[in-house]
Design an enzyme around this catalytic site. Structure first.
Site, short mmCIF file in Angstrom:
data_model
loop_
_atom_site.label_atom_id
_atom_site.label_comp_id
_atom_site.label_asym_id
_atom_site.label_seq_id
_atom_site.Cartn_x
_atom_site.Cartn_y
_atom_site.Cartn_z
N GLU A 158 -4.28 -4.47 3.56
CA GLU A 158 -4.81 -3.61 4.34
C GLU A 158 -6.78 -4.39 4.30
O GLU A 158 -7.74 -3.26 4.32
CB GLU A 158 -5.35 -2.42 3.28
CG GLU A 158 -3.91 -1.47 2.62
CD GLU A 158 -3.67 -0.79 2.17
OE1 GLU A 158 -2.82 -0.27 2.17
OE2 GLU A 158 -4.57 -1.04 1.07
C1 TNX Z 1 -0.36 0.88 -0.51
S1 TNX Z 1 0.62 -1.61 -1.49
C2 TNX Z 1 -2.04 -0.53 -1.51
C3 TNX Z 1 -2.80 -0.10 -1.81
C4 TNX Z 1 -2.12 1.34 -3.11
C5 TNX Z 1 -1.14 2.12 -2.45
C6 TNX Z 1 -0.26 3.62 -3.38
C7 TNX Z 1 -0.46 -2.43 -0.98
C8 TNX Z 1 -0.69 -3.74 -0.48
N1 TNX Z 1 -1.81 -1.61 -0.65
O1 TNX Z 1 -3.81 0.06 -1.71
O2 TNX Z 1 -2.51 1.53 -3.75
O3 TNX Z 1 -0.42 1.46 -0.94
O4 TNX Z 1 1.30 3.91 -3.00
#
Ligand code: TNX
Length: 500
Positions: free
Chosen positions: A311
């Site tokens: 992300e």
């Molecule tokens: C996605 S899973 C994210 C996390 C959040 C989560 C909440 C991932 C690699 N990134 O930063 O905590 O969703 O469900």
């Protein structure tokens, strides 16, 4: 042999489902006269025998001495290494009226066999106080080994801090289901949880925040080592995650010099993602990354260091890919293999690097391309295994961005067919993360993890052949007395007939 047989008492109890279970006539009873017999008084076998003895003594109240093998096996539990056919983690457990014999080629296999034996006993065996006899083990011959070598859980201690005792408790919750990896998400925007000697403000500043504005916290190096050792004693490998280059506000607020403008970021206690990144051009970034990687690698006996990589919205694709490739070189130079979230597949990652699939559907293409170049995959599809997703629309805590996940959804999938082009040989295993933006107590964590985690453990451990939902829900329902005795909090899913 086995899986096609009608359920027996033994098959009805064990989660994850063993490879083969042959019922045998008479059952064995552990009595006040029973001993645990090993071939040597020291070493790994003796240590596992000691673990089994300690487990059984609490609730039986029996002395259960660990003795060496000239003793007569009658009435006893015999634990021994031997038998080359069980693989790294498999075991054979033979229960007759006369004795119980547990054999494995390796210590990890013996430990797994101990977990099975534990589940063959009445649930009250898990009690911390003495409970009434009898302690009957149904007669059977179990031959077992896992489908996947990596059967993981992840705990997000960054969004909310959970101390050493809580993490140990979670390890104890996981171990009966043959989970052998605990990934700790140690850093994120909302908190930095591991002491780094060369960068003390990471914990002095970055360790003091968490989602919702609580006081946060962090592990000293001694704390972290205590967790690693506790886990290792239970055949669980700790995978530390330092999330880079995004999810880094806690670091950016601790050190002004890590920010392009030279001004420290404001600490963050919300739940948004994607907005932060280390600067790819600052020398300080690379000093920071090298120092953190070196110190965390030095504390971690396991082969992997997780570098996050998810992300990141602030960098161009080229900047991001260069960053990942440079981090990979640093981690490899520190003697560790890299694991990272699916996005790292956008970089030219090496064949020793593991890519963790998470965003169901959205990650398919990048993971397919990475495996075509030789990468191996850890499967964590959010729509199946994200333990912070709600069970249904009525679940009070958790999120629903990846959907709602009832027990059956968590159980009813096959890692080797989920993503077209990603097959069993490229998959190292399955891991169930629990993110803690909405979960601030161990009780909440356990209630979201159970009973889905045992369902996911079965996906990771058991063969696909012979999978049967009604058989699984019967075995799962039998865990209720066990969880009650352990004091483990769980969701009473209406999909399961709880036997208590
Ligand atoms: C996605 S899973 C994210 C996390 C959040 C989560 C909440 C991932 C690699 N990134 O930063 O905590 O969703 O469900």
């Amino acid at each position: 042999m086995t899986i096609d047989q009608p359920p027996t008492i033994a098959t009805a109890l064990v989660v994850p489902r063993p490879m083969s279970v042959e019922p045998a006539g008479a059952s064995f009873e552990i009595t006040a006269k029973s001993a645990i017999v090993t071939s040597t008084a020291d070493g790994e076998t003796a240590r596992i025998a000691g673990y089994l003895a300690a487990l059984l003594r609490r609730s039986t109240g029996f002395a259960l001495p660990v003795v060496t093998d000239d003793a007569d096996p009658t009435g006893n539990i015999v634990v021994g290494l031997g038998g080359a056919t069980t693989g790294n983690e498999g075991y054979e457990l033979n229960v007759s009226a006369d004795s119980v014999t547990l054999t494995a080629a390796r210590g990890a296999g013996l430990f797994n066999g101990v977990q099975t034996l534990r589940q063959l006993l009445p649930g009250r065996i898990e009690s911390a106080t003495v409970q009434p006899a009898p302690w009957t083990v149904p007669g059977c011959l179990i031959k077992d080994r896992p489908r996947f070598a990596w059967r993981g859980a992840m705990l997000d201690v960054a969004r909310r801090f959970f101390g050493v005792e809580a993490v140990k408790r979670y390890i104890d919750d996981l171990v009966p289901y043959k989970i052998n990896v605990l990934h700790l998400h140690l850093t994120d925007d909302q908190g930095w949880r591991i002491a780094i000697d060369k960068w003390p403000r990471l914990t002095e500043v970055g360790g003091t925040s968490q989602v919702g504005g609580g006081e946060g916290g962090f592990y000293t190096k001694a704390d972290y080592t205590e967790i690693v050792t506790y886990a290792a004693d239970r055949y669980v490998t700790i995978i530390p995650e330092i999330d880079l280059p995004g999810h880094t506000t806690a670091a950016l607020s601790s050190y002004a010099e890590l920010n392009d403008g030279g001004v420290a970021a404001t600490p963050y206690t919300g739940s948004n993602v994607g907005f932060s990144s280390l600067s790819v051009s600052l020398d300080a970034t690379w000093a920071f990354v090298s120092d953190v990687v070196a110190e965390v690698a030095a504390l971690t006996p396991g082969p992997y260091l997780h570098v996050g990589g998810d992300e990141v919205e602030k960098l161009t694709l080229a900047e991001y890919a260069n960053f990942v490739e440079r981090v990979e070189r640093i981690v490899n130079a520190a003697g560790k293999q890299v694991i990272g979230w699916a996005e790292i597949g956008k970089a030219q990652i090496s064949a020793t690097t593991v890519i963790q699939y998470w965003n169901t559907g959205a990650d398919d293409e990048v993971v397919r391309e990475a495996v075509a170049r030789g990468a191996r995959v850890l499967m964590s599809p959010a729509s199946k295994v994200y333990l912070d997703m709600k069970y249904d629309a009525g679940t009070e805590l958790g999120q629903a961005w990846a959907g709602v996940i009832e027990v059956r959804d968590a159980w009813d999938w096959d890692p080797s067919t989920l993503v077209q082009g990603v097959t069993a040989g490229q998959i190292i295993g399955v891991e169930a993360p629990i993110w803690t933006e909405t979960l601030d107590t161990m009780e909440a964590v356990e209630t979201m993890a159970f009973p889905r985690l045992p369902a996911i453990a079965e996906v990771a451990w058991s063969a696909t052949q012979g999978r049967d939902w009604s058989d699984f829900r019967t075995r799962l329902g039998a865990q209720a007395t066990r969880w009650a005795a352990m004091g483990l909090r769980y969701y009473r899913s209406p999909q399961v007939d709880w036997l208590d």
